[in-house]
Motif scaffolding. Structure first.
Motif, PDB file in Angstrom:
ATOM      1  N   ARG A  28      68.587  50.097 130.020  1.00  0.00           N
ATOM      2  CA  ARG A  28      69.052  50.209 128.635  1.00  0.00           C
ATOM      3  C   ARG A  28      70.576  50.417 128.583  1.00  0.00           C
ATOM      4  O   ARG A  28      71.288  49.748 127.843  1.00  0.00           O
ATOM      5  N   ALA A  29      71.072  51.359 129.389  1.00  0.00           N
ATOM      6  CA  ALA A  29      72.513  51.636 129.413  1.00  0.00           C
ATOM      7  C   ALA A  29      73.293  50.442 129.961  1.00  0.00           C
ATOM      8  O   ALA A  29      74.368  50.105 129.453  1.00  0.00           O
ATOM      9  N   PHE A  30      72.742  49.793 131.002  1.00  0.00           N
ATOM     10  CA  PHE A  30      73.409  48.628 131.572  1.00  0.00           C
ATOM     11  C   PHE A  30      73.530  47.515 130.538  1.00  0.00           C
ATOM     12  O   PHE A  30      74.597  46.906 130.397  1.00  0.00           O
ATOM     13  N   LEU A  31      72.471  47.221 129.802  1.00  0.00           N
ATOM     14  CA  LEU A  31      72.523  46.163 128.795  1.00  0.00           C
ATOM     15  C   LEU A  31      73.499  46.503 127.673  1.00  0.00           C
ATOM     16  O   LEU A  31      74.223  45.626 127.191  1.00  0.00           O
ATOM     17  N   ALA A  32      73.548  47.762 127.282  1.00  0.00           N
ATOM     18  CA  ALA A  32      74.509  48.175 126.252  1.00  0.00           C
ATOM     19  C   ALA A  32      75.931  47.976 126.763  1.00  0.00           C
ATOM     20  O   ALA A  32      76.799  47.457 126.047  1.00  0.00           O
ATOM     21  N   ASP A  33      76.187  48.362 128.016  1.00  0.00           N
ATOM     22  CA  ASP A  33      77.508  48.190 128.617  1.00  0.00           C
ATOM     23  C   ASP A  33      77.843  46.713 128.768  1.00  0.00           C
ATOM     24  O   ASP A  33      78.973  46.294 128.502  1.00  0.00           O
ATOM     25  N   LEU A  34      76.883  45.922 129.167  1.00  0.00           N
ATOM     26  CA  LEU A  34      77.082  44.482 129.318  1.00  0.00           C
ATOM     27  C   LEU A  34      77.447  43.841 127.983  1.00  0.00           C
ATOM     28  O   LEU A  34      78.339  42.986 127.924  1.00  0.00           O
ATOM     29  N   ALA A  35      76.803  44.268 126.914  1.00  0.00           N
ATOM     30  CA  ALA A  35      77.122  43.733 125.590  1.00  0.00           C
ATOM     31  C   ALA A  35      78.568  44.042 125.204  1.00  0.00           C
ATOM     32  O   ALA A  35      79.288  43.174 124.698  1.00  0.00           O
ATOM     33  N   VAL A  36      79.010  45.263 125.465  1.00  0.00           N
ATOM     34  CA  VAL A  36      80.393  45.647 125.162  1.00  0.00           C
ATOM     35  C   VAL A  36      81.365  44.814 125.993  1.00  0.00           C
ATOM     36  O   VAL A  36      82.374  44.306 125.479  1.00  0.00           O
TER      37      VAL A  36
END
Length: 83
Positions: A28-36
């Motif tokens: 979840r955190a990785f995908l949020a960071d990837l989106a940013v």
């Protein structure tokens, strides 16, 4: 923030989870960071294109080089002589 489901192949999920784990992050955190990161990349790409367009206008590149002489590239004549 509400959660939602995104459907991806099991292979893609596993690959993303492996990258997240290697970074010590939850998926979840990785995908949020990837989106940013991707949003920032898109903004930088657009800004770069705009900068290149502006610097094509007569006199702009020279004015920029004059304002920032320490960052100015070598003159084209000097570059040709070196080649």
């Amino acid at each position: 923030m509400a959660d939602t489901t995104v459907k991806v192949s099991a292979e893609t999920r596993d690959r993303l989870a492996a990258v997240a784990e290697a970074r010590g992050m939850s998926l979840r955190a990785f995908l949020a960071d990837l989106a940013v990161q991707e949003e920032n990349h898109l903004r930088l790409t657009r800004a770069t294109a705009e900068f290149r367009e502006v610097t094509r206008q007569p006199g702009i590149a020279e004015a920029f080089d004059a304002a920032f002489p320490d960052d100015a590239p070598a003159s084209r004549d000097a570059a040709r002589r070196a080649a």
